[in-house]
Design a protein around this motif. Structure first.
Motif, PDB file in Angstrom:
ATOM      1  N   ARG A 355      27.760 -81.725 -55.490  1.00 61.12           N
ATOM      2  CA  ARG A 355      26.398 -81.189 -55.540  1.00 61.12           C
ATOM      3  C   ARG A 355      26.120 -80.551 -56.908  1.00 61.12           C
ATOM      4  O   ARG A 355      24.973 -80.571 -57.390  1.00 61.12           O
ATOM      5  N   LYS A 356      27.144 -80.012 -57.535  1.00 59.70           N
ATOM      6  CA  LYS A 356      26.955 -79.457 -58.872  1.00 59.70           C
ATOM      7  C   LYS A 356      26.625 -80.561 -59.876  1.00 59.70           C
ATOM      8  O   LYS A 356      25.761 -80.387 -60.744  1.00 59.70           O
ATOM      9  N   VAL A 357      27.302 -81.707 -59.759  1.00 56.86           N
ATOM     10  CA  VAL A 357      27.001 -82.852 -60.629  1.00 56.86           C
ATOM     11  C   VAL A 357      25.545 -83.247 -60.482  1.00 56.86           C
ATOM     12  O   VAL A 357      24.821 -83.467 -61.470  1.00 56.86           O
ATOM     13  N   TRP A 358      25.080 -83.337 -59.247  1.00 53.95           N
ATOM     14  CA  TRP A 358      23.705 -83.780 -59.013  1.00 53.95           C
ATOM     15  C   TRP A 358      22.690 -82.727 -59.428  1.00 53.95           C
ATOM     16  O   TRP A 358      21.575 -83.062 -59.835  1.00 53.95           O
ATOM     17  N   ALA A 359      23.077 -81.461 -59.347  1.00 54.48           N
ATOM     18  CA  ALA A 359      22.172 -80.406 -59.832  1.00 54.48           C
ATOM     19  C   ALA A 359      21.999 -80.523 -61.342  1.00 54.48           C
ATOM     20  O   ALA A 359      20.890 -80.346 -61.872  1.00 54.48           O
ATOM     21  N   GLU A 360      23.086 -80.842 -62.037  1.00 54.83           N
ATOM     22  CA  GLU A 360      23.000 -81.050 -63.485  1.00 54.83           C
ATOM     23  C   GLU A 360      22.186 -82.291 -63.808  1.00 54.83           C
ATOM     24  O   GLU A 360      21.455 -82.325 -64.803  1.00 54.83           O
ATOM     25  N   ASP A 361      22.275 -83.320 -62.951  1.00 55.82           N
ATOM     26  CA  ASP A 361      21.489 -84.539 -63.156  1.00 55.82           C
ATOM     27  C   ASP A 361      19.997 -84.260 -63.098  1.00 55.82           C
ATOM     28  O   ASP A 361      19.209 -84.890 -63.811  1.00 55.82           O
ATOM     29  N   SER A 362      19.609 -83.330 -62.238  1.00 58.87           N
ATOM     30  CA  SER A 362      18.188 -83.035 -62.092  1.00 58.87           C
ATOM     31  C   SER A 362      17.590 -82.495 -63.377  1.00 58.87           C
ATOM     32  O   SER A 362      16.385 -82.580 -63.596  1.00 58.87           O
ATOM     33  N   ILE A 363      18.446 -81.965 -64.241  1.00 59.35           N
ATOM     34  CA  ILE A 363      17.990 -81.416 -65.518  1.00 59.35           C
ATOM     35  C   ILE A 363      18.124 -82.439 -66.634  1.00 59.35           C
ATOM     36  O   ILE A 363      17.215 -82.596 -67.466  1.00 59.35           O
ATOM     37  N   THR A 364      19.233 -83.161 -66.639  1.00 61.72           N
ATOM     38  CA  THR A 364      19.546 -84.022 -67.788  1.00 61.72           C
ATOM     39  C   THR A 364      19.195 -85.490 -67.581  1.00 61.72           C
ATOM     40  O   THR A 364      19.080 -86.232 -68.548  1.00 61.72           O
ATOM     41  N   ARG A 365      19.012 -85.952 -66.345  1.00 60.11           N
ATOM     42  CA  ARG A 365      18.799 -87.386 -66.110  1.00 60.11           C
ATOM     43  C   ARG A 365      17.509 -87.665 -65.356  1.00 60.11           C
ATOM     44  O   ARG A 365      17.389 -88.622 -64.610  1.00 60.11           O
ATOM     45  N   SER A 366      16.512 -86.841 -65.520  1.00 62.08           N
ATOM     46  CA  SER A 366      15.189 -87.058 -64.918  1.00 62.08           C
ATOM     47  C   SER A 366      15.264 -87.249 -63.405  1.00 62.08           C
ATOM     48  O   SER A 366      14.504 -88.030 -62.819  1.00 62.08           O
TER      49      SER A 366
END
Length: 516
Positions: A355-366
């Motif tokens: 879930r941390k990976v996906w939270a970072e995706d929400s910022i960096t990968r649109s």
């Protein structure tokens, strides 16, 4: 050749430069003219994961086959329904299928014929035995030129010009000797050996199985005595490529590989006796001797473990070793992160990190979610982790050696995770929704899928949740990300503090040396 170059450009783009291992291979292996009196080559291609070793051997192979065909000096011996001029050996069905599909992307214009023999489910066989000649030709063309791998069973009565056959050693031996040949083995393997499957390797998977069929009596099996008649002849074979040679020449598997190589030699009129190195024939010890095969032998590997190195020095002392300067190192753009267990519920820690990976995706990968590949050591761990994540609303794909989906004759069970042009558009569209409950974004597996497979660039993270058996295993698992110059991260879980943390500390030091 212009046709091969054109297809290569479509695959890699116009501005691509060869990697070090590709440059070495093109320099030493590529042939521009056909010489019927040429000396057979023996090479080891060694380079880090994700460096394009498949291209490194496919280009010389395909060019040589086509140039010799156009020369008019190739005289085929049609002794069986299938009479290939080259064999490519892979340790798993999944890798064999991917290699076959990739090769077919390179032959659209030069029109060679490549057949993938790796399909585990015999109920889905495609037979060429019935119908008119035109119908049979259509079936063959579908198998040879389609990117959907199929298991081909050819009944007696037809002769089809197949140039390259790709498959696992056991599958190819089945085509050579007939289905069921391995059941003729006289001596049982000791139960201790049969049960010695290491963590991360599955007993029920054909290419990761310790069974009597890998025993020392394999060479005395009467050809074609059981099951279907032999379907493939080897008299025309000029090239044998052994991909993932560190697996196929591992002490546990090399007997099957070497038996197949010996079968090719015998079919070509230059028998090479095969005995395991530690086998006593009657009362005399058989000393290992250098081997000279009557065909080009190319071994390809991301690592050179002692077993492979010793085998080559003993049996092929004159081979040429082509190694990139970064072999045995992790890809340059692959970062390493260490995560400590917080308690006894390890599955919860893994879920939290996903879930941390996906939270970072929400910022960096649109909002697009990364695909995550998780490696465990045991089947039961794969299933329990999958059940936990599914219960928390995270859809997963769980693949181990017992997975029924692996038996269906294609790589569809890996859709969205393997690098495949036909699936990239679908994957991108699905990811736009950003909902992990709708589309699987997590694959959980064992070392079964750590060898050679080219995973999608969407896989930015590899999780290693169980300590790998050795650093070679670690290199292969971690190398599923950060491929072809892409950025990636390997997340290593373990006990980082307190009692019992010494193993994790030692692993961290050894991984640091790989990244140096």
């Amino acid at each position: 050749m212009p046709g091969l170059l054109s297809c290569l450009t479509e695959v890699v783009g116009t501005g691509s430069q060869p990697t070090p291992i590709q440059a070495l291979s093109l320099q030493h292996l590529l042939e521009t003219e056909y010489d019927p009196h040429k000396k057979w080559k023996e090479y080891l291609l060694a380079s880090e994961t994700g460096s394009g070793k498949s291209i490194a051997y496919f280009l010389p192979l395909l060019q040589s086959l086509k140039v010799s065909e156009l020369s008019g000096n190739v005289h085929r011996k049609n002794t069986h329904p299938l009479n290939p001029r080259a064999l490519i050996l892979a340790p798993t069905h999944e890798l064999a299928r991917q290699l076959s599909g990739f090769a077919k992307d390179l032959i659209h214009e030069i029109k060679l014929r490549i057949l993938c023999a790796s399909q585990a489910n015999v109920d889905n066989k495609m037979s060429l035995g019935g119908g008119s000649a035109a119908q049979m030709k259509g079936k063959l063309d579908a198998a040879l030129f389609s990117n959907h791998s199929q298991d081909l069973q050819v009944r007696p009565g037809g002769r089809f010009p197949v140039d390259v056959v790709v498959g696992t050693p056991m599958k190819l031996l089945e085509l050579i000797k007939g289905r069921g040949w391995e059941r003729r083995i006289g001596n049982e393997t000791p139960k201790a050996q049969e049960d010695s499957t290491e963590e991360g390797e599955e007993k029920e998977d054909e290419e990761f199985q310790r069974k009597p069929r890998r025993g020392r009596d394999l060479g005395v099996v009467p050809t074609g005595t059981l099951g279907a008649a032999p379907e493939m002849g080897l008299a025309n074979v000029e090239w044998v490529i052994v991909d993932e040679a560190d697996v196929l020449f591992d002490p546990d598997f090399q007997e099957t590989t070497r038996l197949l190589l010996s079968e090719v030699s015998a079919a070509r009129g230059s028998p090479v006796p095969y005995y395991p190195d530690d086998f006593n024939f009657k009362t005399e010890s058989v000393e290992p001797k250098p081997i000279s095969y009557p065909y080009n032998l190319i071994l390809c590997s991301a690592t050179i473990p002692s077993a492979l190195g010793n085998y080559l020095e003993t049996h092929h002392p004159s081979h040429t070793r082509l190694a990139s300067p970064t072999v045995h190192h992790l890809p340059k753009k692959l970062q390493t992160e260490y995560v400590g267990w917080t308690g006894t519920n390890k599955n919860a820690d893994i879920e939290k990190r996903i879930r941390k990976v996906w939270a970072e995706d929400s910022i960096t990968r649109s909002g697009k979610l990364s695909k995550i590949l998780v490696f465990c050591n045991k089947n039961i761990k794969v299933q329990l982790l999958s059940q936990h994540l599914e219960g928390k609303g995270i859809k997963t794909v769980a693949i181990d050696g017992t997975a029924e989906t692996r038996r269906r004759g294609s790589n569809h069970h890996l859709d969205g995770f393997l690098k495949d042009k036909s699936e990239e558009k679908v994957t991108t569209k699905e990811e736009g929704a950003g909902d992990p409950s709708e589309t699987p974004h997590v694959m959980i597996t064992t070392s079964l899928l750590s060898r050679g497979l080219d995973f999608s660039p969407q896989i930015k993270h590899v999780f290693i949740v169980d300590e790998p058996r050795n650093m070679i295993d670690f290199i292969h698992r971690a190398g599923r990300s950060g491929r072809a110059g892409e950025k990636g991260k390997v997340v290593v879980f373990g006990k980082l503090e307190g009692r019992g943390s010494s193993r994790a500390v030692d692993l961290r030091k050894r991984v640091g040396a790989l990244a140096a």
